[in-house]
Design a protein around this motif. Structure first.
Motif, PDB file in Angstrom:
ATOM      1  N   ILE A  12     -52.208 -94.418  29.845  1.00 12.87           N
ATOM      2  CA  ILE A  12     -50.802 -94.224  29.502  1.00 12.87           C
ATOM      3  C   ILE A  12     -50.461 -92.737  29.401  1.00 12.87           C
ATOM      4  O   ILE A  12     -49.446 -92.288  29.919  1.00 12.87           O
ATOM      5  CB  ILE A  12     -50.474 -94.924  28.163  1.00 12.87           C
ATOM      6  N   LEU A  13     -51.309 -92.003  28.722  1.00 11.05           N
ATOM      7  CA  LEU A  13     -51.077 -90.579  28.486  1.00 11.05           C
ATOM      8  C   LEU A  13     -51.957 -89.755  29.414  1.00 11.05           C
ATOM      9  O   LEU A  13     -52.889 -90.262  30.018  1.00 11.05           O
ATOM     10  CB  LEU A  13     -51.428 -90.235  27.031  1.00 11.05           C
ATOM     11  N   SER A  14     -51.685 -88.491  29.470  1.00 10.67           N
ATOM     12  CA  SER A  14     -52.549 -87.619  30.265  1.00 10.67           C
ATOM     13  C   SER A  14     -53.866 -87.406  29.526  1.00 10.67           C
ATOM     14  O   SER A  14     -53.952 -87.602  28.311  1.00 10.67           O
ATOM     15  CB  SER A  14     -51.857 -86.280  30.518  1.00 10.67           C
ATOM     16  N   GLU A  15     -54.883 -87.010  30.260  1.00  9.41           N
ATOM     17  CA  GLU A  15     -56.211 -86.755  29.680  1.00  9.41           C
ATOM     18  C   GLU A  15     -56.161 -85.707  28.574  1.00  9.41           C
ATOM     19  O   GLU A  15     -56.995 -85.703  27.689  1.00  9.41           O
ATOM     20  CB  GLU A  15     -57.173 -86.247  30.763  1.00  9.41           C
ATOM     21  N   ASP A  16     -55.190 -84.805  28.672  1.00  5.18           N
ATOM     22  CA  ASP A  16     -55.136 -83.688  27.731  1.00  5.18           C
ATOM     23  C   ASP A  16     -54.055 -83.860  26.666  1.00  5.18           C
ATOM     24  O   ASP A  16     -53.512 -82.892  26.165  1.00  5.18           O
ATOM     25  CB  ASP A  16     -54.951 -82.373  28.490  1.00  5.18           C
ATOM     26  N   HIS A  17     -53.780 -85.087  26.287  1.00  3.80           N
ATOM     27  CA  HIS A  17     -52.793 -85.365  25.249  1.00  3.80           C
ATOM     28  C   HIS A  17     -53.476 -85.349  23.880  1.00  3.80           C
ATOM     29  O   HIS A  17     -54.632 -85.749  23.748  1.00  3.80           O
ATOM     30  CB  HIS A  17     -52.143 -86.731  25.501  1.00  3.80           C
ATOM     31  N   PHE A  18     -52.750 -84.910  22.860  1.00  2.09           N
ATOM     32  CA  PHE A  18     -53.362 -84.791  21.537  1.00  2.09           C
ATOM     33  C   PHE A  18     -53.802 -86.140  20.972  1.00  2.09           C
ATOM     34  O   PHE A  18     -54.739 -86.202  20.180  1.00  2.09           O
ATOM     35  CB  PHE A  18     -52.452 -84.036  20.554  1.00  2.09           C
ATOM     36  N   THR A  64     -57.235 -79.872  22.350  1.00  7.08           N
ATOM     37  CA  THR A  64     -56.251 -79.309  21.412  1.00  7.08           C
ATOM     38  C   THR A  64     -56.030 -77.823  21.659  1.00  7.08           C
ATOM     39  O   THR A  64     -54.900 -77.348  21.559  1.00  7.08           O
ATOM     40  CB  THR A  64     -56.668 -79.546  19.947  1.00  7.08           C
ATOM     41  N   GLU A  65     -57.086 -77.112  21.993  1.00 12.04           N
ATOM     42  CA  GLU A  65     -56.920 -75.686  22.305  1.00 12.04           C
ATOM     43  C   GLU A  65     -56.047 -75.512  23.546  1.00 12.04           C
ATOM     44  O   GLU A  65     -55.256 -74.578  23.632  1.00 12.04           O
ATOM     45  CB  GLU A  65     -58.279 -75.005  22.505  1.00 12.04           C
ATOM     46  N   GLY A  66     -56.190 -76.423  24.503  1.00 19.26           N
ATOM     47  CA  GLY A  66     -55.351 -76.374  25.694  1.00 19.26           C
ATOM     48  C   GLY A  66     -53.881 -76.591  25.370  1.00 19.26           C
ATOM     49  O   GLY A  66     -52.995 -76.009  26.001  1.00 19.26           O
ATOM     50  N   ILE A  67     -53.618 -77.423  24.387  1.00 18.17           N
ATOM     51  CA  ILE A  67     -52.235 -77.666  23.966  1.00 18.17           C
ATOM     52  C   ILE A  67     -51.687 -76.461  23.207  1.00 18.17           C
ATOM     53  O   ILE A  67     -50.547 -76.048  23.409  1.00 18.17           O
ATOM     54  CB  ILE A  67     -52.146 -78.942  23.099  1.00 18.17           C
ATOM     55  N   LEU A  68     -52.511 -75.886  22.347  1.00 10.85           N
ATOM     56  CA  LEU A  68     -52.054 -74.754  21.537  1.00 10.85           C
ATOM     57  C   LEU A  68     -51.953 -73.461  22.344  1.00 10.85           C
ATOM     58  O   LEU A  68     -51.186 -72.570  21.988  1.00 10.85           O
ATOM     59  CB  LEU A  68     -52.988 -74.548  20.342  1.00 10.85           C
ATOM     60  N   ARG A  86     -43.731 -80.888  18.664  1.00  5.93           N
ATOM     61  CA  ARG A  86     -44.396 -82.140  18.302  1.00  5.93           C
ATOM     62  C   ARG A  86     -45.837 -82.134  18.805  1.00  5.93           C
ATOM     63  O   ARG A  86     -46.759 -82.486  18.078  1.00  5.93           O
ATOM     64  CB  ARG A  86     -43.625 -83.320  18.890  1.00  5.93           C
ATOM     65  N   GLU A  87     -46.026 -81.730  20.040  1.00  3.46           N
ATOM     66  CA  GLU A  87     -47.373 -81.641  20.612  1.00  3.46           C
ATOM     67  C   GLU A  87     -48.224 -80.635  19.838  1.00  3.46           C
ATOM     68  O   GLU A  87     -49.388 -80.884  19.558  1.00  3.46           O
ATOM     69  CB  GLU A  87     -47.305 -81.204  22.085  1.00  3.46           C
ATOM     70  N   GLY A  90     -49.185 -82.059  16.378  1.00  2.00           N
ATOM     71  CA  GLY A  90     -50.211 -83.085  16.572  1.00  2.00           C
ATOM     72  C   GLY A  90     -51.554 -82.477  16.938  1.00  2.00           C
ATOM     73  O   GLY A  90     -52.601 -82.893  16.434  1.00  2.00           O
ATOM     74  N   ALA A  91     -51.525 -81.476  17.799  1.00  2.00           N
ATOM     75  CA  ALA A  91     -52.767 -80.817  18.217  1.00  2.00           C
ATOM     76  C   ALA A  91     -53.426 -80.089  17.053  1.00  2.00           C
ATOM     77  O   ALA A  91     -54.656 -80.106  16.924  1.00  2.00           O
ATOM     78  CB  ALA A  91     -52.486 -79.846  19.362  1.00  2.00           C
ATOM     79  N   ILE A  92     -52.634 -79.468  16.204  1.00  2.00           N
ATOM     80  CA  ILE A  92     -53.205 -78.756  15.059  1.00  2.00           C
ATOM     81  C   ILE A  92     -53.864 -79.743  14.095  1.00  2.00           C
ATOM     82  O   ILE A  92     -54.964 -79.490  13.596  1.00  2.00           O
ATOM     83  CB  ILE A  92     -52.142 -77.896  14.344  1.00  2.00           C
TER      84      ILE A  92
END
Length: 194
Positions: A12-18, A64-68, A86-87, A90-92
């Motif tokens: 459903i989500l991408s591999e790199d979702h939090f 999470t580092e990729g999101i941040l 929001r991302e 959630g990542a933090i």
């Protein structure tokens, strides 16, 4: 069951979702419980689980580092500031949980006396936890919205360091402990001024 949940989330989500990173942390915690039960039976059974948990938590931290710290291409994917915030929040949260698990894995490693890890994992986790407060783009989030999550992670890592002479005597560790105490004090002062 949890692996099925992870598989569905990845579809459903991408591999790199939090949320995927959060499931990986949860799997690492479950593996940590398995390690704890295996220690009672046979230390040799625990080592493969320790390696698996470390891999899961490392994958979670990477996501999470990729999101941040997104690349330009990833920034374009998020079409609104709200979605980005929001991302990021959630990542933090997931990153704080993952950093705490890193410390718990080190404590488990010490119990089974596995040679595959060293204090640097805990040092890096504590350093990253401290940097979340010190970095301007995450400071407000960790000092306000995620204060309890942040303090839990910081206290957990600090206690693990303080209760292990091999880690606490490591170079630069006293400086990190001092910095963590300073942050706890600052967060307490911020809380009192409100």
């Amino acid at each position: 069951m949890i692996f099925r949940c992870l598989t569905v989330r990845r579809k459903i989500l991408s591999e790199d979702h939090f949320e995927v990173a959060g499931i990986l942390v949860h799997l690492a915690r479950l593996t940590l419980l398995k390690i704890t039960s295996d220690i009672k039976v046979n230390n040799d059974l625990s080592t493969p689980h320790l390696v698996k948990a470390k891999q899961l938590v490392n994958d979670s931290i990477r996501i999470t580092e990729g999101i941040l710290n997104p690349s330009r291409e990833n920034r374009k994917k998020l079409n609104s500031t709200f979605a980005m915030e929001r991302e990021k929040i959630g990542a933090i949260v997931v990153l704080l949980q993952a950093l705490e698990v890193v410390g718990l894995l080190e404590a488990a490693r010490k119990r089974i006396q596995a040679p595959a890890f060293d204090y640097q994992h805990v040092e890096q986790a504590l350093r990253r936890c401290i940097s979340l407060y010190n970095e301007p783009h995450t400071r407000n989030v960790v000092s306000k919205a995620l204060r309890q999550h942040y303090l839990k992670c910081l206290h957990s890592l600090t206690l693990i360091v303080q209760h292990d002479p091999d880690i606490s005597d490591a170079p630069q560790m006293q400086g990190l402990l001092g910095e963590s105490q300073r942050i706890v004090k600052l967060l307490g002062e911020e809380n009192n001024t409100k």
